[in-house]
Design an enzyme around this catalytic site. Structure first.
Site, short mmCIF file in Angstrom:
data_model
loop_
_atom_site.label_atom_id
_atom_site.label_comp_id
_atom_site.label_asym_id
_atom_site.label_seq_id
_atom_site.Cartn_x
_atom_site.Cartn_y
_atom_site.Cartn_z
N HIS A 193 0.82 -1.21 0.00
CA HIS A 193 0.00 0.00 0.00
C HIS A 193 0.85 1.27 0.00
O HIS A 193 0.34 2.36 -0.23
CB HIS A 193 -1.01 -0.01 1.16
N ASP A 209 0.40 -7.55 1.73
CA ASP A 209 0.80 -6.14 1.82
C ASP A 209 2.32 -5.98 1.76
O ASP A 209 2.88 -5.11 2.43
CB ASP A 209 0.25 -5.48 3.09
N SER A 219 4.46 2.60 7.80
CA SER A 219 4.16 1.44 6.98
C SER A 219 5.35 1.04 6.13
O SER A 219 5.95 1.88 5.44
CB SER A 219 2.97 1.73 6.06
#
Length: 320
Positions: A67, A97, A173
């Site tokens: 992402h 992910d 992230s």
């Protein structure tokens, strides 16, 4: 008769200071080892968005989140020493992910992936990344739980997820979750909005499998049986009956209706101790064993139930 020495509050303060110094040194040493390999990832071409990543090989292999890169073909990779280069997205796996980038140049500092199977709840967990624009930030906490599942952006369940209370924010992230030994134990991927002290990282063993698949094939090929699972203890008697020499296995938390597992008769609560005679010691084993080679091939699962041990044949399908 000898008298025991009296213990004064000052003794407790000194002991606490010693423990705090030891904790601080442990965290600082791990950050010194891994921090120089942590990078900032930005999409190129006006696509916006940024996150974190980390270099795993001197030739510029960088791990981050799917992402973070999205559909971008190239990204900007910036290192703590000020160096910046363009990176090509080699592949991405929305189901976990995870994405892999090849950055231009050579890199002296790398962050080795550790063995997440050796983790225990309560171990120190250190998150390094670029939250909210505050670059190369360090937070620490503990491993709160292991073997969690969470839903990816594709709607698929990501198994073998680490829960931690190390603080994560947007921008973290793709950065590493690091052990006190200075090894990457997970790839930070998500936090729960509105909750405090709950964040998640994809375990390093799962990330390692995904990275290997992307390097070899440019994508992740996997078989699908339609279950979510977690790692559980395997009682000694069950291990003996299953003819495996391990103390852990995989318990099915849910079984998708009309999926291959359900059609074969597997049910919620079943414990899979082995696949085709090979021990399944944790969720990462299950993920790794269900590779493309098993698609359409009868696969024998050694299943432990209260009624005993049985062999169940499942035919995985290609994951759509």
């Amino acid at each position: 008769m000898a008298l025991a020495a009296a213990k004064f509050p000052a003794d407790d303060i000194l002991a606490d200071d010693t423990l705090l110094d030891a904790y601080s040194t442990t965290v600082a040493d791990a950050v010194d080892r891994i921090g120089p390999a942590v990078c900032r990832i930005e999409r190129i071409g006006g696509q916006g968005g940024h996150g974190s990543g980390f270099v795993i090989a001197p030739d510029g292999l960088v791990v981050t989140n799917f992402h973070v890169v999205g559909d971008a073909k190239t990204v900007r990779v910036s290192m703590p020493d000020g160096a910046s280069s363009e990176g090509r997205v080699l592949g991405r796996d929305p189901d976990t992910d995870i994405a892999l980038v090849r950055a231009d140049g050579s890199f002296a500092d790398v962050a080795p992936l550790g063995d997440s199977k050796r983790l225990r709840r309560g171990q120190i967990a250190i998150a390094i990344g670029n939250p909210l624009g505050f670059e190369w930030t360090v937070t620490s906490g503990v491993v709160s739980a292991l073997g969690r599942s969470m839903r990816a952006s594709t709607g698929r369940l990501i198994d073998d997820v680490i829960q931690t209370d190390a603080s994560l924010n947007p921008g973290n992230s793709g950065g590493p979750l690091v052990s006190s030994a200075g090894e990457v134990i997970g790839v930070n991927t998500a936090m729960i909005h509105g909750a405090h002290g709950i964040a998640f990282a994809v375990a390093s063993n799962t990330a390692n499998f995904v990275i290997s698949e992307i390097i070899r094939f440019g994508r992740v090929r996997r078989a699908f049986i339609g279950v979510s699972a977690d790692t559980t203890n395997l009682p000694r008697r069950a291990a003996l009956l299953s003819q495996v020499s391990t103390s852990t296995a995989v318990r099915l938390r849910s079984v998708e209706k009309d999926g291959p597992a359900a059609k074969a008769g597997l049910k919620e609560g079943d414990i899979i101790a082995a696949i085709d005679g090979r021990p399944v010691t944790g969720v990462d084993d299950l993920v790794r064993m269900l590779d493309a080679e098993r698609i359409g091939r009868e696969t024998l699962c050694t299943v432990v139930r209260r009624t005993g041990v049985s062999q169940v044949t499942v035919t995985p399908v290609a994951r759509g």
